[in-house]
Design a protein around this motif. Sequence first.
Motif, mmCIF file in Angstrom:
data_model
loop_
_atom_site.group_PDB
_atom_site.id
_atom_site.type_symbol
_atom_site.label_atom_id
_atom_site.label_comp_id
_atom_site.label_asym_id
_atom_site.label_seq_id
_atom_site.Cartn_x
_atom_site.Cartn_y
_atom_site.Cartn_z
ATOM 1 N N LEU A 176 3.509 1.835 -6.874
ATOM 2 C CA LEU A 176 3.248 2.792 -5.798
ATOM 3 C C LEU A 176 3.784 4.183 -6.117
ATOM 4 O O LEU A 176 3.078 5.188 -5.927
ATOM 5 C CB LEU A 176 3.848 2.272 -4.490
ATOM 6 C CG LEU A 176 3.309 0.933 -3.979
ATOM 7 C CD1 LEU A 176 3.976 0.560 -2.666
ATOM 8 C CD2 LEU A 176 1.792 0.963 -3.830
ATOM 9 N N LEU A 203 1.742 6.122 -8.640
ATOM 10 C CA LEU A 203 0.511 6.656 -8.047
ATOM 11 C C LEU A 203 0.796 7.907 -7.234
ATOM 12 O O LEU A 203 0.056 8.901 -7.300
ATOM 13 C CB LEU A 203 -0.149 5.609 -7.145
ATOM 14 C CG LEU A 203 -0.723 4.357 -7.805
ATOM 15 C CD1 LEU A 203 -1.289 3.431 -6.739
ATOM 16 C CD2 LEU A 203 -1.789 4.709 -8.821
ATOM 17 N N VAL A 206 -3.714 -0.074 -1.784
ATOM 18 C CA VAL A 206 -3.411 -0.215 -3.209
ATOM 19 C C VAL A 206 -3.475 -1.670 -3.675
ATOM 20 O O VAL A 206 -4.414 -2.075 -4.361
ATOM 21 C CB VAL A 206 -2.028 0.396 -3.537
ATOM 22 C CG1 VAL A 206 -1.729 0.244 -5.035
ATOM 23 C CG2 VAL A 206 -1.976 1.873 -3.158
ATOM 24 N N ASN A 207 -2.471 -2.461 -3.322
ATOM 25 C CA ASN A 207 -2.364 -3.828 -3.852
ATOM 26 C C ASN A 207 -2.730 -4.920 -2.849
ATOM 27 O O ASN A 207 -2.677 -6.101 -3.184
ATOM 28 C CB ASN A 207 -0.946 -4.078 -4.371
ATOM 29 C CG ASN A 207 -0.623 -3.203 -5.578
ATOM 30 O OD1 ASN A 207 -1.462 -2.989 -6.452
ATOM 31 N ND2 ASN A 207 0.594 -2.675 -5.618
ATOM 32 N N SER A 241 -9.351 -1.940 -1.494
ATOM 33 C CA SER A 241 -8.137 -1.453 -2.145
ATOM 34 C C SER A 241 -8.386 -1.194 -3.634
ATOM 35 O O SER A 241 -9.394 -1.636 -4.207
ATOM 36 C CB SER A 241 -7.007 -2.473 -1.998
ATOM 37 O OG SER A 241 -7.273 -3.628 -2.788
ATOM 38 N N LEU A 242 -7.424 -0.513 -4.254
ATOM 39 C CA LEU A 242 -7.508 -0.299 -5.700
ATOM 40 C C LEU A 242 -7.523 -1.632 -6.444
ATOM 41 O O LEU A 242 -8.221 -1.781 -7.446
ATOM 42 C CB LEU A 242 -6.324 0.547 -6.169
ATOM 43 C CG LEU A 242 -6.254 1.989 -5.660
ATOM 44 C CD1 LEU A 242 -5.011 2.690 -6.206
ATOM 45 C CD2 LEU A 242 -7.513 2.770 -6.045
ATOM 46 N N ASN A 278 0.820 -1.198 0.000
ATOM 47 C CA ASN A 278 0.000 0.000 0.000
ATOM 48 C C ASN A 278 0.859 1.256 0.000
ATOM 49 O O ASN A 278 2.067 1.200 0.202
ATOM 50 C CB ASN A 278 -0.933 -0.016 1.220
ATOM 51 C CG ASN A 278 -1.825 -1.247 1.225
ATOM 52 O OD1 ASN A 278 -2.423 -1.591 0.218
ATOM 53 N ND2 ASN A 278 -1.889 -1.920 2.366
ATOM 54 N N PHE A 298 -0.752 -2.038 -9.086
ATOM 55 C CA PHE A 298 -0.284 -0.684 -9.354
ATOM 56 C C PHE A 298 1.139 -0.475 -8.857
ATOM 57 O O PHE A 298 1.579 -1.102 -7.886
ATOM 58 C CB PHE A 298 -1.201 0.335 -8.675
ATOM 59 C CG PHE A 298 -2.603 0.364 -9.222
ATOM 60 C CD1 PHE A 298 -2.962 1.270 -10.201
ATOM 61 C CD2 PHE A 298 -3.562 -0.525 -8.752
ATOM 62 C CE1 PHE A 298 -4.252 1.301 -10.713
ATOM 63 C CE2 PHE A 298 -4.858 -0.508 -9.257
ATOM 64 C CZ PHE A 298 -5.194 0.408 -10.238
#
Length: 235
Positions: free
Chosen positions: A157, A160, A133-134, A146-147, A54, A155
């Motif tokens: 990091l 982003l 995120v991941n 999360s994304l 993340n 993604f």
Amino acid sequence: MQIVKLHATTSTNDELRARFRESDTQHLTALYSLSQSQGRGNRGTQWQSDDGKNLTFSVLIKDGLFEMTPFELNQIVSVAMVEWLQTDLSIQAKIKWPNDILSVQKKLAGILIENTFSNGKWTHSIVGIGLNVNQEVFQDLPQAISLKNLTGKTFLLEQLLLQFLTHLDHALKNRAVAVSKYLSHLFRYKQQTRFEINHQIVDATVSGITQNGELLLEKEGQLTAYDLKQVRWIY
């Protein structure tokens, strides 16, 4: 704009603050860490994140503070986050007052801003952000998302972070516009929602925000302002 990467730290906010004290750190310096052992959230909570999956980072804000209030900075950062998610990543997001970022009614990101004053003057702020995120599984956190949960994609990091900083820089340079958009991105705005207030469950309509950042709720025809410690969302 500068990005500093760490493999591990206790808190990115604390680390960035220490660097600011020790050297001439430039405006919009961002520090992110792959592992954060003591990340903080609002109400004294701890931000939980799997290492390396993340985006946990802090950004130094020190330019233009005399032209805004602390809550306006909160609005600017929150709006920048939501509009970045919407425009660059096609993620629908809302701001749950005061500064949680939700997608499909689950928590995608949290924001913690720590302001520093000296002799009555606002000198700088450290904006701490945790973005899921991941990470795909959130143990004992049913309200987290999360994304990767949302898109199925993995993604990068730092990519982003750079995208977000570009949006934040733009929002800070156009702060009146960003502040004016806060209500349009507000979760459950003009809708009736359930809250816990003074240990009681009540239904109230989210009616807006005061200049000081209190939540305005309407119930039984009466408008009341609440601060963060007085009210808890139930949704």
